[in-house]
Write a protein that holds these residues in place. Structure first.
Motif, PDB file in Angstrom:
ATOM      1  N   THR A  63       0.846  -1.196   0.000  1.00 29.72           N
ATOM      2  CA  THR A  63       0.000   0.000   0.000  1.00 29.72           C
ATOM      3  C   THR A  63       0.884   1.249   0.000  1.00 29.72           C
ATOM      4  O   THR A  63       1.992   1.238   0.532  1.00 29.72           O
ATOM      5  CB  THR A  63      -0.951   0.028   1.220  1.00 29.72           C
ATOM      6  N   GLY A  64       0.376   2.304  -0.604  1.00 26.74           N
ATOM      7  CA  GLY A  64       1.112   3.564  -0.669  1.00 26.74           C
ATOM      8  C   GLY A  64       2.144   3.632  -1.780  1.00 26.74           C
ATOM      9  O   GLY A  64       2.939   4.563  -1.832  1.00 26.74           O
ATOM     10  N   SER A  69      -2.853   5.411  -2.786  1.00 29.90           N
ATOM     11  CA  SER A  69      -2.994   4.753  -1.485  1.00 29.90           C
ATOM     12  C   SER A  69      -3.209   3.251  -1.630  1.00 29.90           C
ATOM     13  O   SER A  69      -2.619   2.455  -0.913  1.00 29.90           O
ATOM     14  CB  SER A  69      -4.169   5.360  -0.716  1.00 29.90           C
ATOM     15  N   ALA A  70      -4.097   2.858  -2.553  1.00 31.93           N
ATOM     16  CA  ALA A  70      -4.466   1.451  -2.734  1.00 31.93           C
ATOM     17  C   ALA A  70      -4.048   0.992  -4.137  1.00 31.93           C
ATOM     18  O   ALA A  70      -4.769   1.219  -5.106  1.00 31.93           O
ATOM     19  CB  ALA A  70      -5.965   1.269  -2.521  1.00 31.93           C
ATOM     20  N   TRP A  93      -5.511  -2.696   0.247  1.00 27.69           N
ATOM     21  CA  TRP A  93      -5.766  -1.626   1.214  1.00 27.69           C
ATOM     22  C   TRP A  93      -6.114  -2.202   2.572  1.00 27.69           C
ATOM     23  O   TRP A  93      -6.898  -3.144   2.673  1.00 27.69           O
ATOM     24  CB  TRP A  93      -6.900  -0.727   0.730  1.00 27.69           C
ATOM     25  N   SER A  94      -5.545  -1.650   3.604  1.00 34.72           N
ATOM     26  CA  SER A  94      -5.901  -1.927   4.995  1.00 34.72           C
ATOM     27  C   SER A  94      -5.873  -3.420   5.343  1.00 34.72           C
ATOM     28  O   SER A  94      -6.790  -3.936   5.976  1.00 34.72           O
ATOM     29  CB  SER A  94      -7.282  -1.325   5.291  1.00 34.72           C
ATOM     30  N   GLY A  95      -4.822  -4.103   4.887  1.00 31.11           N
ATOM     31  CA  GLY A  95      -4.670  -5.519   5.198  1.00 31.11           C
ATOM     32  C   GLY A  95      -5.468  -6.467   4.330  1.00 31.11           C
ATOM     33  O   GLY A  95      -5.407  -7.674   4.507  1.00 31.11           O
ATOM     34  N   ASN A  96      -6.239  -5.937   3.389  1.00 32.64           N
ATOM     35  CA  ASN A  96      -7.030  -6.760   2.478  1.00 32.64           C
ATOM     36  C   ASN A  96      -6.471  -6.572   1.069  1.00 32.64           C
ATOM     37  O   ASN A  96      -6.599  -5.492   0.491  1.00 32.64           O
ATOM     38  CB  ASN A  96      -8.505  -6.347   2.537  1.00 32.64           C
ATOM     39  N   THR A  97      -5.840  -7.605   0.501  1.00 32.17           N
ATOM     40  CA  THR A  97      -5.195  -7.478  -0.814  1.00 32.17           C
ATOM     41  C   THR A  97      -6.197  -7.321  -1.960  1.00 32.17           C
ATOM     42  O   THR A  97      -5.813  -6.984  -3.074  1.00 32.17           O
ATOM     43  CB  THR A  97      -4.283  -8.686  -1.104  1.00 32.17           C
ATOM     44  N   ARG A 126      -5.407   2.839  -8.138  1.00 35.92           N
ATOM     45  CA  ARG A 126      -4.678   3.108  -9.369  1.00 35.92           C
ATOM     46  C   ARG A 126      -4.063   1.820  -9.884  1.00 35.92           C
ATOM     47  O   ARG A 126      -3.626   0.966  -9.114  1.00 35.92           O
ATOM     48  CB  ARG A 126      -3.575   4.130  -9.073  1.00 35.92           C
ATOM     49  N   TYR A 127      -4.035   1.656 -11.211  1.00 33.92           N
ATOM     50  CA  TYR A 127      -3.374   0.518 -11.832  1.00 33.92           C
ATOM     51  C   TYR A 127      -1.866   0.701 -11.702  1.00 33.92           C
ATOM     52  O   TYR A 127      -1.334   1.757 -12.030  1.00 33.92           O
ATOM     53  CB  TYR A 127      -3.745   0.404 -13.301  1.00 33.92           C
ATOM     54  N   CYS A 128      -1.176  -0.324 -11.221  1.00 34.51           N
ATOM     55  CA  CYS A 128       0.278  -0.275 -11.026  1.00 34.51           C
ATOM     56  C   CYS A 128       0.994  -1.021 -12.153  1.00 34.51           C
ATOM     57  O   CYS A 128       0.384  -1.780 -12.886  1.00 34.51           O
ATOM     58  CB  CYS A 128       0.657  -0.941  -9.710  1.00 34.51           C
ATOM     59  N   THR A 129       2.310  -0.802 -12.229  1.00 38.03           N
ATOM     60  CA  THR A 129       3.131  -1.500 -13.224  1.00 38.03           C
ATOM     61  C   THR A 129       4.430  -1.998 -12.610  1.00 38.03           C
ATOM     62  O   THR A 129       4.913  -1.478 -11.614  1.00 38.03           O
ATOM     63  CB  THR A 129       3.457  -0.583 -14.413  1.00 38.03           C
ATOM     64  N   ILE A 130       4.946  -3.039 -13.248  1.00 37.37           N
ATOM     65  CA  ILE A 130       6.266  -3.578 -12.885  1.00 37.37           C
ATOM     66  C   ILE A 130       7.105  -3.688 -14.150  1.00 37.37           C
ATOM     67  O   ILE A 130       6.587  -3.704 -15.253  1.00 37.37           O
ATOM     68  CB  ILE A 130       6.187  -4.965 -12.209  1.00 37.37           C
TER      69      ILE A 130
END
Length: 130
Positions: A63-64, A69-70, A93-97, A126-130
């Motif tokens: 998170t973050g 944030s999520a 978010w908040s311990g829930n994947t 937000r969509y993340c990338t690797i």
């Protein structure tokens, strides 16, 4: 005589929006925002490129990260070459994947993936990338 297997790629593999955004990387930790209005309600085909990454991760980012944030990650199998599949993006978010989720489509264009993304369910996702 040699036989060659020719694979025809889906039309979307040649018609997509390119996103080159280092703030989507799972290693980016500052805040940017969310994707609540970025892709529309019916979806936009996108290809991620550049130093921020080329794929949506297939495991939950911390998170973050990713400028939000999520952070979003793809919870499913990736398609075979020239195939398009439907799957789920989850938001950690908040311990829930998978605190929030939405459906997307993924296409394997042989040397890269494209994603049919929709607006995220709520802001701070937000969509993340690797």
């Amino acid at each position: 005589m040699q036989l060659y297997l020719v694979t025809t790629l889906p039309l979307a593999c040649s018609s997509y929006t390119t996103i080159n955004d280092s703030t989507r990387s799972t290693s980016y930790t500052s805040s940017v925002g969310c994707d609540s209005t970025a892709f529309g309600s019916s979806g936009t085909w996108v290809r991620f490129t550049g130093v921020g990454g080329t794929q949506i991760p297939t495991s939950p980012p911390v998170t973050g990260t990713c400028g939000t944030s999520a952070p979003g990650w793809y919870n499913g199998s990736m398609p075979n070459i020239s195939a398009t599949i439907s799957g789920t993006v989850c938001y950690n978010w908040s311990g829930n994947t998978c605190n929030w989720h939405n459906a997307i489509q993924v296409t394997n264009c042989n040397s890269f993936y494209i994603y049919n993304l929709i607006n995220v369910p709520v802001c701070s996702l937000r969509y993340c990338t690797i």
